[in-house]
Design a protein around this motif. Structure first.
Motif: not given
Length: 529
Positions: A86, A101-104, A109-110, A112, A191
């Motif tokens: 990442q 992209a995925e939710p953080d 934020r994302l 990546l 994360n």
């Protein structure tokens, strides 16, 4: 004449020589085949080819597959490599142009990651390596696996390919790859979002003509606010549960030393509204574990149940709520079918017309259709799920069953070793009431506390009902009005309990009197005989 004879003899000799040569060659060829000369020459030619390729291409590769062998679970190494990359993916110097992209955890934020067929460079102690993300179609010969594992076996296979110079072989294999896994795990912890999983039934045939594979996990972010600090429960019992959870979380070496799988079973039982579900949420928040909520009626077979368990991760709580209502696991289902069959035979012997037979046939078809769609999970399958060989796959898992009627459960299902700790979630006691009053009203003492304490000893009221009565419903309500409403509700609950007890006693006396009358009648009949 002599010349012709000599030429004839020379021809004969030549034929003999040629025949002998052919026989010798045949024997030699068969001997060489016995020595597998082709394989010998093939090995040497491939060895020379590899040496030539190494001279022309000095790069080595390591491939990390998304799934371990058999596609039964996602590879930890793949997830760690994905997390590690990442950082390199975000940096402009990495050269990645297509991102996913995925939710953080941070809503702004994302997270990546590289898209397919993208490559990113990384450096480690002076050595440069390249990571390539790519996918591959499943093999055509995986028909059996496709049928058994459903879409998972036929989905595109994802890989990371690491490329580096042969001169850096020892550094990359010995130090860089362990570094990637350590750093990847650290990023995953940083994360990590705790998740609430559920299995969704997918029982259908897909467009390719394959079975879709039964149930699969789907999830949302776990955001339940309940903690032990806000859980209405007897303080001593609450501390006992928290100490037990602490011992489990720190017990990896203990479980390994005694030869047990690192798991623990909890049975939560009690009337509805006594806080069984909120107890699970408090346990998850206390341990920082994910929650897997299994809807048992959506699981078609014991094999599907096993698949669900294999796909769970460590540091998780696996929950089956209201297990006494989920499935008939006590063998009564078979008895019911036998009874229905006996009733059907009796009805047929009594004689029916053609229309009745037609209705019976339609009913049989409906029952057959329901049987095909119904769950075939058995008690044996559930027992193997919580305590069989497959239960040792992975570690640090808690299995929780909840029930309103513990007496209905098979003793084999809840014995120690399967459900190690039994926790009764009972009606509200005075200590739980004081806790709720402090949380909901902000009071530690009140003139009505004595009345509440006396009524709680005689009335049955769940913590949920007590909390509802203590919740202010409008701007004019305060501690006085809420406690007065609770006292009134407790009086009604006391009266209801007394009436229920009286009705039960009357029914019992009636049944006893009926039994006495029947016994007396039987005795009279015997005397007459």
């Amino acid at each position: 004449m002599e010349a012709s004879s000599s030429s004839l003899w020379s021809s004969v000799n030549s034929g003999i020589v040629l025949s002998l040569l052919a026989v010798v060659w045949t024997m030699l060829w068969q001997g060489l085949q016995g020595l597998q000369l082709q394989h010998f020459l093939g090995r040497h030619s491939r060895r020379l080819s590899r040496r030539l390729a190494a001279a022309l291409d000095p790069y080595l590769t390591v491939t990390v597959a998304e799934y371990d062998g058999g596609r039964m679970r996602r590879s930890d190494a793949y997830k760690e490599a994905q997390a590690y990359l990442q950082r390199a993916t975000r940096e402009a110097g990495g050269g990645v142009r297509h991102l996913k992209a995925e939710p953080d955890r941070d809503p702004d934020r994302l997270v990546l990651s590289m898209d397919d067929n993208e490559e990113v460079a990384d450096e480690f102690r002076g050595a440069t390596v390249w990571w390539l993300a790519y996918t591959a179609q499943p093999r055509e010969d995986a028909g059996g696996a496709s049928y058994f594992w459903g879409r998972a076996a036929r989905a595109e296979r994802r890989f990371y390919r690491l490329c580096f110079l042969e001169r850096d072989r020892d550094l990359i294999l010995g130090e860089y790859l362990p570094h990637v896994r350590r750093e990847g795990r650290a990023v995953m912890v940083k994360n990590r979002q705790r998740k609430l999983f559920t299995n969704i039934s997918g029982d259908s045939w897909d467009s390719d003509g394959f079975w879709s594979g039964g149930s699969s996990w789907s999830h949302v972010v776990f955001e339940h606010p309940k903690t032990f600090a806000t859980l209405a429960m007897d303080p001593a019992k609450k501390k006992e549960v928290m100490d037990d959870l602490d011992a489990f979380r720190k017990g990896k070496e203990y479980y390994a030393r005694v030869g047990k799988a690192w798991k623990r079973g909890y049975l939560l039982y009690g009337p509805p509204g006594t806080g069984k579900s909120t107890m699970i949420a408090a346990m998850a928040n206390y341990l920082d574990y994910d929650v897997y909520d299994i809807e048992l009626t959506s699981v078609r077979t014991n094999t599907d149940l096993r698949k669900l368990f294999i796909e769970t991760t460590s540091k998780s709580i696996i929950v089956i709520e209201d297990i006494d209502c989920s499935l008939d696991l006590t063998g009564k289902r078979k008895k019911k079918k036998q009874q229905q069959a006996a009733e059907g035979d009796g009805a047929e012997s009594s004689g029916k017309d053609g229309g009745d037979k037609k209705d019976g046939a339609e009913k049989d078809k409906e029952e057959e259709k329901e049987g095909k769609s119904a769950s075939k999970v058995t008690l044996s399958g559930v027992l193997n799920f919580i305590d069989g060989l497959w239960s040792a796959c992975g570690g640090e898992r808690i299995i929780v069953f909840t029930t309103n009627h513990v007496e209905k459960l098979d003793p084999a299902l809840i014995r120690r070793g399967r459900m190690d700790k039994h926790i009764e979630m009972s009606y509200c006691c005075f200590e739980s009431f004081r806790f709720l009053a402090r949380v909901y009203l902000g009071v530690d003492a009140h003139p009505l506390f004595d009345a509440v304490a006396a009524l709680l000893r005689e009335a049955d009221m769940t913590p949920a009902d007590v909390a509802e009565n203590l919740t202010p419903k409008g701007p004019g309500e305060d501690a006085d009005s809420c406690l007065a409403a609770l006292v009134e509700a407790l009086h009604k609950a006391k009266e209801k309990k007394a009436l229920a007890k009286k009705a039960k006693e009357e029914a019992k006396n009636k049944a006893t009197g009926k039994a006495k009358k029947e016994a007396a009648a039987d005795e009279a009949d015997d005397d007459d005989e």
